[in-house]
Write a protein that holds these residues in place. Structure first.
Motif, PDB file in Angstrom:
ATOM      1  N   LEU A 275       8.283  -0.559  -7.589  1.00  0.00           N
ATOM      2  CA  LEU A 275       7.705  -1.326  -6.931  1.00  0.00           C
ATOM      3  C   LEU A 275       6.092  -1.077  -6.713  1.00  0.00           C
ATOM      4  N   TYR A 276       5.692  -0.058  -7.246  1.00  0.00           N
ATOM      5  CA  TYR A 276       4.395   0.248  -7.108  1.00  0.00           C
ATOM      6  C   TYR A 276       3.739   0.570  -8.539  1.00  0.00           C
ATOM      7  N   PRO A 277       3.733  -0.306  -9.531  1.00  0.00           N
ATOM      8  CA  PRO A 277       3.148  -0.226 -10.865  1.00  0.00           C
ATOM      9  C   PRO A 277       1.731   0.221 -10.753  1.00  0.00           C
ATOM     10  N   GLY A 278       1.292   1.445 -11.337  1.00  0.00           N
ATOM     11  CA  GLY A 278      -0.235   1.741 -11.416  1.00  0.00           C
ATOM     12  C   GLY A 278      -0.447   2.727 -10.330  1.00  0.00           C
ATOM     13  N   VAL A 279       0.286   2.829  -9.248  1.00  0.00           N
ATOM     14  CA  VAL A 279      -0.082   3.883  -8.242  1.00  0.00           C
ATOM     15  C   VAL A 279       0.646   5.138  -8.656  1.00  0.00           C
ATOM     16  N   GLY A 280      -0.388   6.260  -8.492  1.00  0.00           N
ATOM     17  CA  GLY A 280       0.096   7.756  -9.041  1.00  0.00           C
ATOM     18  C   GLY A 280       1.109   8.270  -7.934  1.00  0.00           C
ATOM     19  N   ASP A 281       1.252   7.727  -6.787  1.00  0.00           N
ATOM     20  CA  ASP A 281       2.284   8.533  -5.986  1.00  0.00           C
ATOM     21  C   ASP A 281       2.889   7.342  -4.958  1.00  0.00           C
ATOM     22  N   PRO A 282       3.856   6.568  -5.371  1.00  0.00           N
ATOM     23  CA  PRO A 282       4.289   5.581  -4.663  1.00  0.00           C
ATOM     24  C   PRO A 282       4.917   5.988  -3.245  1.00  0.00           C
ATOM     25  N   GLY A 283       5.591   7.264  -2.961  1.00  0.00           N
ATOM     26  CA  GLY A 283       5.913   7.666  -1.953  1.00  0.00           C
ATOM     27  C   GLY A 283       4.823   7.637  -0.754  1.00  0.00           C
ATOM     28  N   GLY A 284       3.598   8.121  -1.224  1.00  0.00           N
ATOM     29  CA  GLY A 284       2.461   8.320  -0.578  1.00  0.00           C
ATOM     30  C   GLY A 284       2.008   6.869  -0.016  1.00  0.00           C
ATOM     31  N   GLN A 285       1.966   5.907  -0.999  1.00  0.00           N
ATOM     32  CA  GLN A 285       1.610   4.735  -0.704  1.00  0.00           C
ATOM     33  C   GLN A 285       2.539   3.964   0.379  1.00  0.00           C
ATOM     34  N   ALA A 286       3.896   4.200   0.262  1.00  0.00           N
ATOM     35  CA  ALA A 286       4.900   3.654   1.248  1.00  0.00           C
ATOM     36  C   ALA A 286       4.566   4.062   2.690  1.00  0.00           C
ATOM     37  N   MET A 287       4.475   5.390   2.666  1.00  0.00           N
ATOM     38  CA  MET A 287       3.897   5.879   3.753  1.00  0.00           C
ATOM     39  C   MET A 287       2.894   5.387   4.560  1.00  0.00           C
ATOM     40  N   LEU A 288       1.704   5.299   3.505  1.00  0.00           N
ATOM     41  CA  LEU A 288       0.723   4.525   4.221  1.00  0.00           C
ATOM     42  C   LEU A 288       1.188   3.298   4.901  1.00  0.00           C
ATOM     43  N   GLU A 289       1.839   2.485   4.276  1.00  0.00           N
ATOM     44  CA  GLU A 289       2.138   1.045   4.544  1.00  0.00           C
ATOM     45  C   GLU A 289       2.937   1.211   5.728  1.00  0.00           C
TER      46      GLU A 289
END
Length: 557
Positions: A275-289
Motif C-alpha cells: 500500500l506504500y509503494p516507494g516508502v522505505g519503511d511502510p510500518g513507520g509511515q502507517a504509524m505516522l498516519e
C-alpha cells in the motif's frame, strides 16, 4: 701597490639569499608558517611564486575567519554546515586541502632554512619545534576532516536522505516545514530481538516542538491502545474498511487483542507494505498516519530507537540524572506464561536524585511490574526530557566517534540529513524551555467506557484531540485560544481529571504515596515481598501494587 679587492655584490632581492639563517630566524620562520602557511616562501622562496604562496596563506585565513565569525553569529548555520551532506563534504575536502598544504609548506621550509647545513644540536631543536607545529596545524585539520566524515557517514546511515525504489528510481523525502509554527516528530522505542518476530514499538511518543522557541509538548500513547484510526487519505483506512474482520473494520485497526497499536508497525510491514509503494519503511509511515489521526496534529517524521542498544548511548553520555518519585523494579527473567510475568526482580531503582547508568535507565523506562503502562509512559517521558536537558557539547565532542557509531546501531529515522542541523539547534533551545506532558490514559485522560482504564480498548479520540489542542493553545476545531476556565468534556458527559504535576512545568514529584505503617520501605523489604508474590502470595502482590503506585513520578535531575 696591488689592486684592492672588489667588495662583494649586494643581492638585489633578499629572497635570493642562500646562506643559513640565524637561529632566531629559523624558529621565527617555523612559527610564521604555522600562522601563515606559505608566507615564508614569500620572504625566501622563488620570486616568481612568492605572490601565489602569500595568496594561499591569505585565502586560508579568510576562509577560517569566515567560518569562525559565521559560527559565532549563527549557531544553526554551523550545525547545518557540519550535518548537511553536500556542505559537510565541501568542508571535509577543504580541511584536507589545508592539511596537505601545511604539510607541504613545512617540509619546504626545511629546504628554505638550509636544514642539511645546520649543526646537530640545531637540527634536533628544529625537529622538537616542528613536530608539535605539524600536529597542531596539519594534524588537527586532518583529524577534524576525519571526525566530520565519521559523522557524515553515520548521519547518512541513520537519517534517510533517499529511499530506493528500484534500479532506475529514487524517492527523496522533502525537507520539513513547520505546521502552525511547530515540528511534529514521532518517537518509537523498538523491541526487536532474537526472541521476537519483527519489530514492535514498545514505547510511542509524539513530540511537538515550537519552531522558534523550542518549547515542547510530549504525548505518550499506550502501546495497548486499540481501535487506532487513520486519516481519510491513508491507504490503510481504505484497506481496513472492507469489513472482513481480519485486521479491522470502519477504517480502524480493531481486530481485537492482536490489533493493539504496538503491533501495527510490524503488521503493516508484513501484510500491507504494497500500500506504500516507494516508502522505505511502510510500518513507520502507517504509524505516522494513525498518530496524526489520534492526536489531531500532522505528524511529519519518525525516529525509531532500538531500546536494547539504547543503554550504550546513555553510558557514553555519562548516564542520565533524574529525580525518581518511587521505587522501580529491575525485572527478573521473563516467564513463559499467559500473564507475561517475571521471576523476582534482579534489582531496584530507589527514589530520589540519582544518575542512572544505561542499564538502569533502560529498565527505569521499561519496567511495568505491579503498575500499569501509564506509569511507565511517565517515566519514559522523564528519561527523554532528562537526556535533552543534559545534552553536553563537551561530552559529544570528546566521545564523538563512539557516540555516532553507537547511534548507527540504535537509531533509524526518515528525517533528511539536510535538516538535522536545525533540529539540533531546536534541541539545545528546548533545554531552557518548560516541557508540557500528556499521557493518553490515566491519570491525564480516562476512557469513555466504564472500567476501561488500564487497557483502553475504546479510547475517546475526540477528547485526546481536544486535550492536545488545548495544550498547544488552540482548540481542535477553530484553532483559536480556548477559554482558560473550561476543560474539554469527555464523550460520556463527565469532565476529565485535571492533569497531574507531570503535565505541567517540571517540578518535584508530588504523587509519591505516603509511607504506610509497618517496616521501612527498603529494597530488601520490597524484594521479600516480590519473592513471596512470585511464590503465590496474593497479599504480598497487593502490598507491592499499593507501595509502587504512581512510580511514574519523575523529573529530570
Amino acid at each position: 701597490m696591488g689592486r684592492r679587492a672588489a667588495a662583494p655584490a649586494v643581492p638585489r632581492h633578499p629572497r635570493s639569499i642562500t646562506a643559513v639563517p640565524s637561529k632566531g630566524a629559523v624558529f621565527g620562520l617555523l612559527v610564521l608558517n604555522a600562522f601563515l602557511p606559505g608566507a615564508v616562501h614569500f620572504l625566501r622562496g622563488p620570486r616568481k611564486l612568492r605572490w601565489l604562496f602569500l595568496g594561499i596563506a591569505a585565502l586560508i585565513w579568510a576562509a577560517g575567519s569566515y567560518l569562525i565569525l559565521s559560527s559565532l553569529t549563527s549557531r544553526v548555520w554551523l550545525f547545518n554546515l557540519v550535518t548537511h551532506p553536500v556542505a559537510s563534504m565541501v568542508l571535509i575536502i577543504g580541511l584536507l586541502v589545508v592539511s596537505a598544504w601545511y604539510l607541504f609548506s613545512f617540509i619546504d621550509v626545511l629546504r628554505l632554512i638550509r636544514f642539511p647545513k645546520l649543526n646537530g644540536g640545531m637540527k634536533a631543536a628544529v625537529i622538537v619545534v616542528l613536530v608539535p607545529l605539524l600536529v597542531l596545524t596539519s594534524g588537527s585539520t586532518a583529524y577534524a576532516a576525519y571526525l566530520l566524515n565519521v559523522g557524515r557517514n553515520a548521519l547518512g546511515d541513520i537519517f534517510s536522505a533517499s529511499q530506493s525504489l528500484g534500479p532506475d528510481k529514487s524517492y527523496t523525502k522533502p525537507s520539513l516545514n513547520p505546521i502552525n509554527g511547530r515540528y511534529n516528530i514521532l518517537m518509537m522505542g523498538g523491541d526487536a530481538g532474537s526472541d521476537r518476530v519483527g519489530r514492535r514499538p514498545d514505547s510511542i511518543m509524539a513530540i511537538s516542538v515550537d519552531a522558534e522557541t523550542g518549547a515542547t509538548l510530549t504525548v505518550s500513547i499506550p502501546r495497548n491502545l486499540q481501535n487506532a484510526p487513520f486519516p481519510d487519505d491513508s491507504p490503510m483506512k481504505a484497506a481496513l474498511t472492507t469489513g472482513d474482520g481480519v485486521d479491522g473494520t470502519d477504517g480502524a485497526f480493531n481486530c481485537g487483542n492482536e490489533c493493539i497499536i504496538g503491533n501495527l508497525y510490524s503488521k503493516v510491514n508484513e501484510k500491507y507494505s504494497s500500500l506504500y509503494p516507494g516508502v522505505g519503511d511502510p510500518g513507520g509511515q502507517a504509524m505516522l498516519e494513525t498518530v496524526s489521526a489520534i492526536l489531531g496534529i500532522k505528524m511529519q517524521a519518525y525516529v525509531i530507537a532500538d531500546m536494547d542498544q539504547f543503554s550504550q548511548l546513555i553510558d557514553l553520555m555519562g548516564g542520565v540524572k533524574i529525580n525518581a518519585g518511587n521505587w522501580v523494579p529491575i525485572s527478573g527473567e521473563a516467564l513463559d506464561n499467559v500473564g507475561g510475568g517475571h521471576k523476582p526482580p534482579e534489582g531496584w531503582i530507589a527514589p530520589g536524585e540519582q544518575t542512572l547508568s544505561g542499564y538502569q535507565a533502560l529498565w527505569y523506562a521499561r519496567s511495568r511490574e505491579w503498575v500499569n503502562d501509564y506509569a511507565r509512559n511517565q517515566r519514559q517521558q522523564c528519561v527523554v526530557q532528562a537526556m535533552i536537558k543534559q545534552m553536553n557539547p563537551l561530552t559529544l565532542f570528546t566521545k564523538f566517534t563512539e557516540i555516532v557509531k553507537a547511534g548507527t546501531k540504535i537509531i533509524e529515522s526518515d528525517i533528511t540529513t539536510a535538516q538535522i542541523g536545525s533540529f539540533i539547534d531546536l534541541a539545545l533551545k528546548s533545554q531552557s524551555q518548560p516541557v508540557k506532558k500528556l499521557i493518553l490514559g490515566p491519570p491525564d485522560l480516562v476512557s469513555d467506557v466504564p472500567g476501561q482504564t488500564d487497557f483502553p480498548t475504546y479510547p475517546d479520540f475526540k477528547l485526546s484531540q481536544q486535550k492536545v489542542a488545548q495544550l498547544l493553545g488552540k482548540t481542535a476545531t477553530t484553532g483559536t485560544t480556548p477559554p482558560s476556565s473550561s476543560a474539554p468534556p469527555a464523550s460520556n458527559g463527565t469532565t476529565p481529571p485535571s492533569p497531574p504535576a507531570s503535565s505541567s512545568s517540571p517540578g518535584t514529584p508530588s504523587n509519591t504515596p505516603s509511607k504506610p505503617p509497618g517496616p521501612p520501605i527498603t529494597k530488601e523489604y520490597l524484594q521479600g515481598l516480590a519473592v513471596a508474590a512470585y511464590n503465590g502470595d496474593a497479599g504480598a502482590k497487593d502490598t507491592l501494587v499499593g507501595l509502587l503506585a504512581n512510580n511514574g513520578a519523575c523529573t529530570p535531575g
